[in-house]
Design a protein around this motif. Structure first.
Motif, PDB file in Angstrom:
ATOM      1  N   ALA A  86       0.836  -1.207   0.000  1.00 54.69           N
ATOM      2  CA  ALA A  86       0.000   0.000   0.000  1.00 54.69           C
ATOM      3  C   ALA A  86       0.867   1.252   0.000  1.00 54.69           C
ATOM      4  O   ALA A  86       0.592   2.217  -0.735  1.00 54.69           O
ATOM      5  CB  ALA A  86      -0.916  -0.019   1.225  1.00 54.69           C
ATOM      6  N   LEU A  87       1.930   1.258   0.802  1.00 58.84           N
ATOM      7  CA  LEU A  87       2.812   2.425   0.850  1.00 58.84           C
ATOM      8  C   LEU A  87       3.509   2.629  -0.486  1.00 58.84           C
ATOM      9  O   LEU A  87       3.702   3.762  -0.939  1.00 58.84           O
ATOM     10  CB  LEU A  87       3.836   2.255   1.978  1.00 58.84           C
ATOM     11  CG  LEU A  87       3.282   2.225   3.413  1.00 58.84           C
ATOM     12  CD1 LEU A  87       4.411   1.973   4.405  1.00 58.84           C
ATOM     13  CD2 LEU A  87       2.575   3.539   3.748  1.00 58.84           C
ATOM     14  N   LEU A  88       3.921   1.544  -1.121  1.00 57.86           N
ATOM     15  CA  LEU A  88       4.589   1.645  -2.417  1.00 57.86           C
ATOM     16  C   LEU A  88       3.655   2.233  -3.470  1.00 57.86           C
ATOM     17  O   LEU A  88       4.074   3.016  -4.338  1.00 57.86           O
ATOM     18  CB  LEU A  88       5.068   0.255  -2.848  1.00 57.86           C
ATOM     19  CG  LEU A  88       5.908   0.185  -4.128  1.00 57.86           C
ATOM     20  CD1 LEU A  88       7.216   0.955  -3.964  1.00 57.86           C
ATOM     21  CD2 LEU A  88       6.201  -1.270  -4.488  1.00 57.86           C
ATOM     22  N   ALA A  89       2.367   1.910  -3.375  1.00 53.09           N
ATOM     23  CA  ALA A  89       1.407   2.382  -4.373  1.00 53.09           C
ATOM     24  C   ALA A  89       1.011   3.833  -4.158  1.00 53.09           C
ATOM     25  O   ALA A  89       0.753   4.569  -5.116  1.00 53.09           O
ATOM     26  CB  ALA A  89       0.156   1.497  -4.344  1.00 53.09           C
ATOM     27  N   VAL A  90       0.975   4.281  -2.891  1.00 51.22           N
ATOM     28  CA  VAL A  90       0.385   5.579  -2.585  1.00 51.22           C
ATOM     29  C   VAL A  90       1.409   6.623  -2.164  1.00 51.22           C
ATOM     30  O   VAL A  90       1.251   7.821  -2.456  1.00 51.22           O
ATOM     31  CB  VAL A  90      -0.695   5.407  -1.486  1.00 51.22           C
ATOM     32  CG1 VAL A  90      -1.251   6.755  -1.049  1.00 51.22           C
ATOM     33  CG2 VAL A  90      -1.808   4.504  -1.981  1.00 51.22           C
ATOM     34  N   CYS A  91       2.474   6.205  -1.499  1.00 47.67           N
ATOM     35  CA  CYS A  91       3.413   7.168  -0.894  1.00 47.67           C
ATOM     36  C   CYS A  91       4.656   7.347  -1.740  1.00 47.67           C
ATOM     37  O   CYS A  91       4.958   6.555  -2.639  1.00 47.67           O
ATOM     38  CB  CYS A  91       3.810   6.700   0.504  1.00 47.67           C
ATOM     39  SG  CYS A  91       2.440   6.602   1.651  1.00 47.67           S
ATOM     40  N   GLU A  92       5.410   8.400  -1.393  1.00 46.75           N
ATOM     41  CA  GLU A  92       6.695   8.626  -2.036  1.00 46.75           C
ATOM     42  C   GLU A  92       7.695   7.579  -1.576  1.00 46.75           C
ATOM     43  O   GLU A  92       7.490   6.889  -0.565  1.00 46.75           O
ATOM     44  CB  GLU A  92       7.205  10.028  -1.688  1.00 46.75           C
ATOM     45  CG  GLU A  92       6.397  11.150  -2.331  1.00 46.75           C
ATOM     46  CD  GLU A  92       7.028  12.511  -2.074  1.00 46.75           C
ATOM     47  OE1 GLU A  92       7.909  12.597  -1.201  1.00 46.75           O
ATOM     48  OE2 GLU A  92       6.632  13.467  -2.742  1.00 46.75           O
TER      49      GLU A  92
END
Length: 624
Positions: A86-92
């Protein structure tokens, strides 16, 4: 500790770099997109976000998000994997969940709560530092022991700085042989700063180069080189500690009188002998090494009879060696420890290190109340000393104070998170509280850190949960790992197999045979308990024999003293035996309970205050 949904982050949305986290909506949103997290995945993120950049141990994070759950840690692994996606998809790319090998996870990324910033009077977190083992840059390359001594005394000095959290030596020095990734080390030890350095000894002079590095980004806060004569080594160590303390704007405790690192001895030669001895027996645990190390320490106190550190090291060595020596009796090693401690107390009666060692001696002599009082005094004098905090926690565990023991042991591990025996002891405490899943995680962590004796916790955990075959397997795995060393050869394995059948499978013929063998050993004129025979006597329910040799077991009973509070047939039989009140009176345990409170499962008889053995300890212990 507050629950994962109790922090301010769960009451308000917050920013994770440029992404917005909405806990109640389970939503993560940024200019790159939006995703909805599973509740437990969000709970993991919230926990990690409470201490950005700081370490969450795997067992700690699991207990936070799945408290009391029988699930294995694979649910945590899955949740972290989903969170990373999820972090890879949404965050820097600056936001990530980083694995700290063998330990746990930390969150990289800037966390900013929505709403007004905390007031200017909000308390700041205490600054924290780890002092790594200093590198030996001497021309001969044989001065690592001296470099270790320099680093260790700087740790001991900084511990006395009020308001500064200092990582313990065991953990800080664990990174000696590794490539130094300062960010990973800072995360593993949960410290803001790392002090590293090098030592170059040449002739009668020494040069120490130090760097204070911010662990979050590797920024060098300062670096400085210190030169001195070897005879001025204690002043040099104090100068380094003072510079570090000033960097954090710390005020010295009034008792320090402006000095952090004491002058340990009037003789550099005596100090060098201490460092050589300490380095040798920490590296190799065999009779010849112990003998050489003690000879060096005896030479040191001949040179300087008032060298407290050398006297304490003599006590430490004899206590440690009792698990390995076969050519000296336990009693002779205890008496050597006692004489050394008494000499140290004559010289420095108010030093925390001498007080805690005097407490150990009093406990071994059956003066438990005096020992507990002294241990608590030592902790008041040195509240950031992880070793002393562990000792007080261990005493609490020996006296049946499970909650206090767990709190103190966890505090010691907060300062020294790679201390394997502390994890082992905490596993025993959780086992006594019948928190078997937590105990197993702690025990496995202790084994991973090198304490293979913690495998016995796994054996008894399996037994408690009805898996007798697994209990036997873990017990025999322990023999294969270190039993031959303990028993003097592989010929001892059939005895361990017999013990496993007797204890874990209720084999009466094997139990009778084991008791017969032990009775013959105990009947020998020169018998004294060993770690394995003492444990066997306890686990086979030979209660009267166990009580009879308790006082002669000295340091080797440290594990049994905690395990006797477990919810197992042998431990229940021990506590409920008609002779237990008299035993508890003779060892000083009852005096502790009358002053500090009765432990779970123990209570005065109706209409009495529990004096003169008028109490019972036959009630169940712990919560399932």
């Amino acid at each position: 500790m507050a629950g994962v949904f109790d922090s301010f982050l769960t009451l308000n949305d917050f920013q994770l770099h440029d992404a917005k986290v909405e806990p109640r909506a389970l939503r993560l949103t940024s200019p790159r997109g939006q995703t909805v997290l599973e509740p437990k995945v969000m709970a993991v993120l919230l926990a990690l976000a409470e201490r950005p950049g700081g370490l969450w141990r795997r067992d700690e994070l699991f207990e936070r998000v799945w408290p009391g759950s029988p699930s294995g840690e694979e649910v945590l692994t899955r949740a972290v994997s989903l969170l990373r996606k999820a972090l890879l998809a949404v965050c820097e790319k600056d936001v990530a969940v980083v694995t700290v090998p063998t330990l746990g996870y930390r969150l990289e990324g800037r966390v900013v709560p929505d709403g007004p910033a905390p007031g200017k009077d909000a308390p700041a977190a205490a600054p924290s530092v780890a002092v790594l083992a200093f590198a030996d840059l001497s021309d001969t390359g044989d001065q690592a022991y001296f470099a270790d001594g320099v680093g260790e005394e700087i740790i001991n000095a900084l511990v006395h700085v009020e308001g500064l959290k200092v990582a313990g030596r065991t953990s800080s020095f664990a990174f000696r042989e590794q490539t130094r990734d300062i960010r990973a080390i800072g995360a593993a030890l949960n410290v803001e700063f790392v002090l590293e350095g090098s030592v170059r000894k040449h002739g009668t002079r020494v040069r120490v180069t130090t760097q204070l590095i911010r662990s979050a980004d590797g920024f060098h806060q300062w670096s400085e080189t210190f030169d001195a004569q070897l005879t001025d080594i204690f002043d040099l160590q104090d100068r380094i500690a003072q510079v570090v303390a000033r960097e954090f704007n710390m005020l010295l405790h009034p008792s320090d009188q402006g000095r952090l690192a004491p002058r340990l001895t009037i003789s550099f030669e005596a100090y060098d002998l201490l460092l050589r001895a300490r380095a040798s027996y920490r590296l190799n645990q065999d009779e010849a090494t112990f003998a050489r190390a003690e000879a060096m320490l005896r030479e040191a106190v001949e040179i300087d009879p008032d060298f407290v550190g050398a006297w304490i090291e003599i006590a430490t060595l004899n206590n440690f060696a009792s698990a390995y020596h076969r050519d000296r009796t336990l009693k002779s090693m205890f008496e050597a420890s006692r004489a050394a401690v008494e000499r140290a107390m004559d010289i420095a009666p108010s030093a925390p290190e001498t007080i805690i060692w005097s407490a150990n001696i009093r406990y071994f002599e059956g003066e438990a109340l005096t020992a507990f009082r002294m241990a608590k005094t030592a902790l008041q004098l040195a509240p950031q000393n992880s070793g002393i905090m562990f000792s007080v926690g261990h005493y609490a565990a020996c006296f049946g104070y499970h909650e206090e023991a767990a709190r103190l042991l966890e505090g010691a591990l907060e300062l020294d998170p790679l201390d394997a025996f502390a994890w082992h002891t905490l596993a025993l405490v959780r086992q006594n509280m019948r928190q078997y899943e937590v105990a197993e995680r702690h025990a496995r962590h202790a084994i991973k850190l090198g304490d293979r004796l913690a495998r016995e916790v796994l054996a008894w955990n399996a037994f408690a949960q009805g898996d007798r075959d697994e209990a036997e397997r873990q017990h025999l795995t322990l023999f294969d790992e270190i039993g031959a060393q303990m028993e003097g050869g592989t010929q001892g394995r059939p005895i361990w197999e017999m013990f496993a059948r007797a204890v874990f499978h209720d084999s009466r013929p094997d139990g009778d045979m084991m008791r017969q063998v032990l009775s013959m050993q105990m009947g020998a004129k020169d018998y004294e308990p060993s770690a394995s025979t003492f444990t066997a006597v306890a686990n086979l329910g030979m209660v009267e024999e166990l009580m009879a040799q308790w006082g002669d077991a000295y340091a080797i009973k440290s594990v049994a003293s905690v395990a006797m509070w477990g919810d197992y047939s042998w431990a229940r039989a021990f506590r409920s035996h008609t002779g237990f009140p008299a035993f508890a009176e003779s060892r000083g345990l009852a005096a502790v309970w009358r002053e500090f409170g009765w432990p779970a499962g123990c209570a005065p008889l109706p209409g009495t205050d529990g004096t003169d053995g008028r109490f019972t300890c036959g009630q169940p212990v712990g919560e399932p």
